[in-house]
Write a protein that holds these residues in place. Sequence first.
Motif, short mmCIF file in Angstrom:
data_model
loop_
_atom_site.label_atom_id
_atom_site.label_comp_id
_atom_site.label_asym_id
_atom_site.label_seq_id
_atom_site.Cartn_x
_atom_site.Cartn_y
_atom_site.Cartn_z
N ASP A 176 0.82 -1.21 0.00
CA ASP A 176 0.00 0.00 0.00
C ASP A 176 0.85 1.26 0.00
O ASP A 176 0.53 2.24 -0.67
N ASN A 177 1.95 1.25 0.75
CA ASN A 177 2.81 2.43 0.81
C ASN A 177 3.38 2.76 -0.58
O ASN A 177 3.40 3.92 -0.99
N ASP B 175 0.65 4.16 -2.75
CA ASP B 175 0.30 5.54 -2.39
C ASP B 175 1.26 6.56 -3.01
O ASP B 175 0.93 7.74 -3.12
N GLN B 176 2.44 6.12 -3.41
CA GLN B 176 3.40 7.03 -4.04
C GLN B 176 3.15 7.20 -5.54
O GLN B 176 3.73 8.08 -6.17
N GLN C 170 -7.03 6.71 -4.95
CA GLN C 170 -6.02 5.93 -4.24
C GLN C 170 -6.01 4.52 -4.80
O GLN C 170 -7.06 3.94 -5.06
N ARG D 56 -4.97 0.41 -4.75
CA ARG D 56 -4.75 -0.77 -3.92
C ARG D 56 -4.66 -1.98 -4.82
O ARG D 56 -5.21 -2.00 -5.92
N GLU E 241 -8.67 1.38 -8.04
CA GLU E 241 -8.51 2.80 -7.73
C GLU E 241 -9.84 3.32 -7.23
O GLU E 241 -10.85 3.26 -7.94
N PHE F 26 -8.98 1.04 1.91
CA PHE F 26 -8.51 2.34 1.42
C PHE F 26 -8.58 3.37 2.54
O PHE F 26 -9.46 3.30 3.40
N THR F 27 -7.70 4.33 2.48
CA THR F 27 -7.75 5.54 3.29
C THR F 27 -7.54 6.68 2.30
O THR F 27 -6.45 7.25 2.21
N LYS G 135 -5.70 9.96 3.31
CA LYS G 135 -4.49 9.84 4.12
C LYS G 135 -3.51 8.98 3.36
O LYS G 135 -3.55 7.77 3.44
N LYS G 136 -2.66 9.59 2.61
CA LYS G 136 -1.70 8.83 1.83
C LYS G 136 -0.34 8.84 2.52
O LYS G 136 0.08 9.82 3.09
N LYS H 41 3.64 8.88 3.08
CA LYS H 41 4.69 9.71 2.49
C LYS H 41 6.03 9.07 2.78
O LYS H 41 6.46 9.05 3.92
#
Length: 160
Positions: free
Chosen positions: A24-25, A28-29, A37, A39, A47, A127-128, A131-132, A134
């Motif tokens: 997920d990290n 998120d980039q 977002q 996944r 998305e 999903f969040t 809140k992505k 970084k």
Amino acid sequence: MKTLKLATLFAGLALLPTAHAHDDNWLDQQTAPNGGQLRMAGLYHMELVVKGDQLDLFLTDHADNKQTADGASAHVTLLADKKVQKVDLKPAGDNRLSAKGKFPTSADLQAVVVLTPGKGEKVQAKFTPFKKAKVSDHHQHDHSHEKPEHSHSHDHDHKH
């Protein structure tokens, strides 16, 4: 017996190639094609795009090729401001499932999507959307603890 089967399954999973596995990290980039977002779930990249009165779920494969939404369905559970909202998504052409309504856009929004592609198997992703992660913040945080002098918090104790 059941424990042995689970151990065998996990051992087998460890041998699978991970070249296409994205956490997920990492996702998120990435810049999502529709501004949402990303996944990964099963054979799909999903998305999620939440914009006030519109909720869209776009489907692609791991090579970012659009996957048809025809015959698929999805259910989304939204949690925000300590309230739960359940939403059914319907195919809306091409690789999109969609719903109209009033959807939360608060920073604490969490969504769990359960996708049933036309073949009947179910996949899910959490999903969040607002809140992505970084990488740069995490990267800096990790470096601040590498030097021994930064790990000592004695100065903070005297301020109280």
